[in-house]
Design a protein around this motif. Structure first.
Motif, PDB file in Angstrom:
ATOM      1  N   ALA A 210      75.695  29.817  37.594  1.00 45.89           N
ATOM      2  CA  ALA A 210      77.185  29.656  37.753  1.00 45.89           C
ATOM      3  C   ALA A 210      77.710  31.177  38.352  1.00 45.89           C
ATOM      4  N   VAL A 211      77.270  32.242  38.030  1.00 50.85           N
ATOM      5  CA  VAL A 211      77.764  33.714  38.183  1.00 50.85           C
ATOM      6  C   VAL A 211      77.082  34.001  39.374  1.00 50.85           C
ATOM      7  N   ALA A 212      75.836  33.517  39.777  1.00 51.51           N
ATOM      8  CA  ALA A 212      75.252  34.037  40.977  1.00 51.51           C
ATOM      9  C   ALA A 212      76.053  33.302  42.236  1.00 51.51           C
ATOM     10  N   ASN A 213      76.334  31.948  42.103  1.00 49.34           N
ATOM     11  CA  ASN A 213      77.103  31.197  43.076  1.00 49.34           C
ATOM     12  C   ASN A 213      78.561  31.728  43.006  1.00 49.34           C
ATOM     13  N   SER A 214      79.227  32.170  42.120  1.00 49.39           N
ATOM     14  CA  SER A 214      80.550  32.569  42.293  1.00 49.39           C
ATOM     15  C   SER A 214      80.592  33.874  42.888  1.00 49.39           C
ATOM     16  N   LEU A 215      79.597  34.842  42.628  1.00 42.68           N
ATOM     17  CA  LEU A 215      79.431  35.914  43.229  1.00 42.68           C
ATOM     18  C   LEU A 215      79.319  35.601  45.092  1.00 42.68           C
ATOM     19  N   ALA A 216      78.338  34.789  45.267  1.00 42.85           N
ATOM     20  CA  ALA A 216      78.036  34.616  46.598  1.00 42.85           C
ATOM     21  C   ALA A 216      79.142  34.065  47.330  1.00 42.85           C
ATOM     22  N   ALA A 217      80.171  33.568  46.307  1.00 38.52           N
ATOM     23  CA  ALA A 217      81.538  32.626  47.065  1.00 38.52           C
ATOM     24  C   ALA A 217      82.315  33.814  47.467  1.00 38.52           C
ATOM     25  N   VAL A 218      82.461  34.838  46.584  1.00 35.23           N
ATOM     26  CA  VAL A 218      83.234  35.960  46.701  1.00 35.23           C
ATOM     27  C   VAL A 218      82.922  36.731  48.014  1.00 35.23           C
ATOM     28  N   ASN A 230      82.654  33.798  27.514  1.00 36.60           N
ATOM     29  CA  ASN A 230      81.092  33.475  27.052  1.00 36.60           C
ATOM     30  C   ASN A 230      80.762  32.699  27.629  1.00 36.60           C
ATOM     31  N   GLY A 231      81.393  31.903  28.868  1.00 31.90           N
ATOM     32  CA  GLY A 231      80.725  30.978  30.003  1.00 31.90           C
ATOM     33  C   GLY A 231      80.715  29.606  29.044  1.00 31.90           C
ATOM     34  N   ILE A 232      81.538  29.306  28.091  1.00 34.33           N
ATOM     35  CA  ILE A 232      81.689  28.131  27.850  1.00 34.33           C
ATOM     36  C   ILE A 232      82.120  27.036  28.510  1.00 34.33           C
ATOM     37  N   GLY A 233      81.568  25.749  28.430  1.00 35.59           N
ATOM     38  CA  GLY A 233      82.355  24.778  29.265  1.00 35.59           C
ATOM     39  C   GLY A 233      81.206  23.515  29.126  1.00 35.59           C
ATOM     40  N   GLU A 234      81.678  22.532  29.987  1.00 35.33           N
ATOM     41  CA  GLU A 234      80.938  21.357  29.942  1.00 35.33           C
ATOM     42  C   GLU A 234      79.355  21.475  30.188  1.00 35.33           C
ATOM     43  N   ARG A 235      78.651  20.883  29.376  1.00 32.46           N
ATOM     44  CA  ARG A 235      77.212  20.839  29.516  1.00 32.46           C
ATOM     45  C   ARG A 235      76.402  22.315  29.208  1.00 32.46           C
ATOM     46  N   CYS A 239      80.658  29.490  34.778  1.00 29.31           N
ATOM     47  CA  CYS A 239      80.911  30.737  35.210  1.00 29.31           C
ATOM     48  C   CYS A 239      81.180  31.956  33.941  1.00 29.31           C
ATOM     49  N   ALA A 240      80.427  32.967  33.352  1.00 22.77           N
ATOM     50  CA  ALA A 240      81.015  33.734  32.328  1.00 22.77           C
ATOM     51  C   ALA A 240      81.974  34.775  33.097  1.00 22.77           C
ATOM     52  N   LEU A 241      83.280  34.924  32.659  1.00 20.78           N
ATOM     53  CA  LEU A 241      84.271  35.911  33.075  1.00 20.78           C
ATOM     54  C   LEU A 241      83.742  37.025  32.797  1.00 20.78           C
ATOM     55  N   GLU A 242      83.138  37.665  31.741  1.00 21.52           N
ATOM     56  CA  GLU A 242      82.595  38.921  31.537  1.00 21.52           C
ATOM     57  C   GLU A 242      81.544  39.440  32.449  1.00 21.52           C
TER      58      GLU A 242
END
Length: 392
Positions: A210-218, A230-235, A239-242
């Motif tokens: 999730a974080v790697a994909n978000s970074l690639a998107a940016v 804390n990256g909480i969410g479904e399943r 992406c962890a905000l911090e």
């Protein structure tokens, strides 16, 4: 920093995060968490899904009233009832955002929606047009975007922007993407929209990306990241905000982007969330985990005591952690033990330190960690032995 390098942080802790098992919050708890998110400096705070429950409706309404300085978003499916309910919940907001969505992948169209591509396209456009009657700021999400035919996805994105959407969000709903393909898809939509709307991403963590994909998107041109504390969410979570924030902050040499987050509030936000829900982050969680700034290995402890940057790439205080922690265990060395003894008020000679160290290692081999009280007992044992009179 140029405006086109500004990355907006869309926090969905109180919506997607709260949907995960063990994370449900009352309205009062959501208000406490919202206060911390405002202090953290998130750009948009998604407060709930008003059609889902009376509690979610009340939470969105209460957060709009209590925190007029922040943009509050409410989620709605692409249907009249949802949109009107969300709009009512947002009425007291100064700068509300209505976030409407519909799935666009063929697997969702066939098995879940049982609709054609044309029907979904028309409903997406109608949802955005209806939302614009209530608010100026509309975000459209193409659910399961990363498993959607790219040509069709581009068609939908252009149509909803023409209908009035300011932000187009492309969720990796099931965490299926890899960074390279994610960057290619996001880059394509960024080019297709050509500045007419902000492209956003919402990445799930099913494959741990999730974080790697978000970074690639940016890096590919996305300028909004949807994420949670804390990256909480479904399943497996979101992406962890911090993490995404500190990657951008720490690696400015490679990532010329700007975020508006007050990073010193990251750890306090994590701690508050852990108090409100049924679990906290795993100890080795990046940035906010209990061990994120903890050192047990003797070589590492020696390095940190000599110069923090030998083994820490960020100052813990920049994320709200008061200080690094040297954990004394069987891997610890003399330097860390001496430092702890000095903090406990003992100045030892080299010989005394060696005697304490040998006793310490013998004890640490039998335990998961050694407590300060046990170290004090070891020191006193050695010091008392040294102070005994020699028999004449």
């Amino acid at each position: 920093m140029a405006e086109n390098n500004r990355v907006y942080i869309f926090d969905t802790t109180l919506r997607d995060g709260e949907q995960s098992p063990g994370c449900s919050m009352t309205v009062a708890e959501k208000l406490r968490m919202a206060k911390k998110l405002v202090e953290l400096g998130v750009d948009t705070l998604e407060a709930g899904f008003p059609i889902a429950s009376e509690g979610d409706f009340e939470a969105v309404d209460a957060i709009c009233r209590e925190f007029p300085e922040v943009q509050v978003a409410a989620l709605a499916r692409a249907c009249t009832l949802d949109i009107e309910r969300a709009a009512r919940a947002l009425e007291k907001g100064r700068n509300p955002r209505l976030h409407t969505f519909i799935a666009t992948s063929d697997i969702h169209l066939k098995y879940k929606l049982k609709k054609t591509r044309q029907q979904v396209l028309e409903e997406a456009v109608a949802a955005v047009e209806l939302s614009r009657r209530y608010v100026d700021d509309v975000e459209f999400s193409a659910e399961d975007a990363t498993r959607t035919d790219p040509d069709y996805l581009e068609q939908v994105c252009k149509a909803v922007v023409a209908a009035g959407a300011r932000t187009v969000n492309l969720p990796d709903t099931v965490g299926y993407s890899t960074p390279d393909e994610h960057a290619a898809l996001i880059g394509r939509i960024v080019r297709a929209l050509n500045g007419a709307a902000i492209v956003s991403v919402h990445c799930h963590n099913d494959l741990g990306l999730a974080v790697a994909n978000s970074l690639a998107a940016v890096q590919a041109g996305a300028r909004q990241v949807e994420c949670t504390i804390n990256g909480i969410g479904e399943r497996a979570g979101n992406c962890a905000l911090e993490e995404i924030v500190m990657i951008i902050k720490v690696r400015r040499d490679r990532l010329p982007f700007e975020v508006g987050i007050v990073t010193e509030q990251l750890f306090p936000a994590s701690q508050l969330l852990s108090e409100l829900i049924t679990f906290g982050p795993q100890p080795n969680k990046a940035i906010v985990g209990r061990n994120a700034f903890a050192h047990e290995a003797g070589i590492h402890q020696d390095g940190v005591l000599k110069e923090r940057t030998t083994y820490e790439i960020m100052d813990p205080r920049t994320v709200g952690v008061p200080e690094s922690r040297l954990v004394l265990g069987k891997h610890s060395g003399r330097h860390a033990l001496r430092d702890r003894c000095e903090h406990l008020g003992f100045e030892l000679t080299r010989e005394q330190l060696e005697a304490v160290y040998q006793r310490f290692i013998a004890l640490a081999d039998r335990k998961k960690g050694v407590l300060d009280e046990e170290i004090i007992a070891l020191v006193r044992e050695v010091v008392d032995h040294d102070s005994r009179p020699v028999a004449g």
